[in-house]
Design an enzyme around this catalytic site. Sequence first.
Site, mmCIF file in Angstrom:
data_model
loop_
_atom_site.group_PDB
_atom_site.id
_atom_site.type_symbol
_atom_site.label_atom_id
_atom_site.label_comp_id
_atom_site.label_asym_id
_atom_site.label_seq_id
_atom_site.Cartn_x
_atom_site.Cartn_y
_atom_site.Cartn_z
ATOM 1 N N SER A 42 5.124 4.205 -2.286
ATOM 2 C CA SER A 42 4.935 4.144 -0.953
ATOM 3 C C SER A 42 5.469 5.345 -0.280
ATOM 4 O O SER A 42 4.949 5.422 0.891
ATOM 5 C CB SER A 42 5.404 2.695 -0.626
ATOM 6 O OG SER A 42 6.944 2.673 -0.784
ATOM 7 N N ASP A 80 9.852 4.547 -9.139
ATOM 8 C CA ASP A 80 8.654 4.010 -9.208
ATOM 9 C C ASP A 80 7.800 4.924 -10.056
ATOM 10 O O ASP A 80 7.463 6.154 -9.349
ATOM 11 C CB ASP A 80 8.297 3.969 -7.791
ATOM 12 C CG ASP A 80 6.919 2.735 -7.695
ATOM 13 O OD1 ASP A 80 6.863 1.891 -8.807
ATOM 14 O OD2 ASP A 80 6.522 2.421 -6.578
ATOM 15 N N GLU A 112 3.516 -0.531 -12.430
ATOM 16 C CA GLU A 112 2.392 -1.847 -11.941
ATOM 17 C C GLU A 112 1.691 -2.115 -13.334
ATOM 18 O O GLU A 112 1.344 -1.274 -14.033
ATOM 19 C CB GLU A 112 1.484 -1.167 -10.974
ATOM 20 C CG GLU A 112 2.171 -0.873 -9.677
ATOM 21 C CD GLU A 112 1.274 -0.319 -8.320
ATOM 22 O OE1 GLU A 112 0.280 -0.648 -8.616
ATOM 23 O OE2 GLU A 112 1.834 -0.024 -7.571
ATOM 24 N N GLU A 179 4.024 -9.164 -5.743
ATOM 25 C CA GLU A 179 3.481 -8.666 -4.521
ATOM 26 C C GLU A 179 2.015 -9.373 -4.083
ATOM 27 O O GLU A 179 1.313 -9.573 -4.708
ATOM 28 C CB GLU A 179 3.187 -7.012 -4.638
ATOM 29 C CG GLU A 179 2.595 -6.462 -3.409
ATOM 30 C CD GLU A 179 2.413 -5.078 -3.015
ATOM 31 O OE1 GLU A 179 3.078 -4.257 -3.923
ATOM 32 O OE2 GLU A 179 2.201 -4.400 -1.862
HETATM 33 O O1 KIV Z 1 5.916 1.434 -3.822
HETATM 34 C C1 KIV Z 1 6.689 0.642 -3.368
HETATM 35 O O2 KIV Z 1 7.197 0.738 -2.166
HETATM 36 C C2 KIV Z 1 6.648 -0.582 -3.987
HETATM 37 C C3 KIV Z 1 7.222 -1.840 -3.281
HETATM 38 C C4 KIV Z 1 6.421 -2.276 -2.337
HETATM 39 C C5 KIV Z 1 7.708 -2.716 -4.344
HETATM 40 O O3 KIV Z 1 6.104 -0.570 -5.060
#
Ligand code: KIV
Length: 274
Positions: A42, A80, A112, A179
Amino acid sequence: MNILDLLQLKDKRKITMLTAYDYPTAYLVDKAGIDIILVGDSLANVVLGLDSTATVGMPEMLHHTKAVRRAIKNALLLGDMPYNSYQTNPEEAVNNARCFIEQAGCAGVKLEWFKDCLEVTKKIISAGIPVMGHIGLTPQTVDRINGFKCQGKDAESARNLIAQAQALQDAGCFAIVLECVPDKIAGLITGKLKIPTIGIGAGVHCDGQVLVINDLLGLFERHTPKFVKKYADLSSEITKAVEKYKLEVLRGEFPDQEHSYNIEEDEFKKIQGV
Ligand code: KIV
């Protein structure tokens, strides 16, 4: 906080998780005692001003994760994995996951759900790297799941989510992000799993909650999903502060004596007229 501590929190107390993308924010989040800090992709939307999370890559993610690492004393740090860093080639996925651990000091990575997710997840875990799964609304492949919508709202898609969660647990994930899932479905999944579920837009029955820090702080005005609760309104605080600064500079009120350096009068006289 380590992965073992986290696993033991299930059924004991709720787990708290937030994103952070830079040193000062991560420092404050860690100081507040949040259990997990995720450097989310994000980053693309809320920090870099891009339209899609699919547009950030490994260099940007590692750059920000290293800054966050420097700030954290207690929280578990997760990286992530960005779009295209794990979907195309399982070997490359393992190498990229390893970069989050070895270069950026993460305790694990999040990825994901996608078609070959289980194979890749197992490969990364067998390389000794802890993985957090992510199902429901998966922003990196949002075009394949009918857009930014709540997932699992009918019996068939809910059954799919339950199967995905079970498969990720069986593959060895230590936790799963849910989510945008109806609260009752998230509750059902949470009850079936031994590992913790972390919800975002998935109701109160999850083992923990995560939000994007900029949303929580009211620091991202472009879009606010229904599930976001703003705990502060930093956008208007920042705007007010900047407008006040501008006005004081224009009026010659800033800097005042308190914010200026002095020279002794005797010394000053010596160079006057030079
Ligand atoms: O990228 C992100 O911020 C996320 C969260 C919403 C879990 O994957």
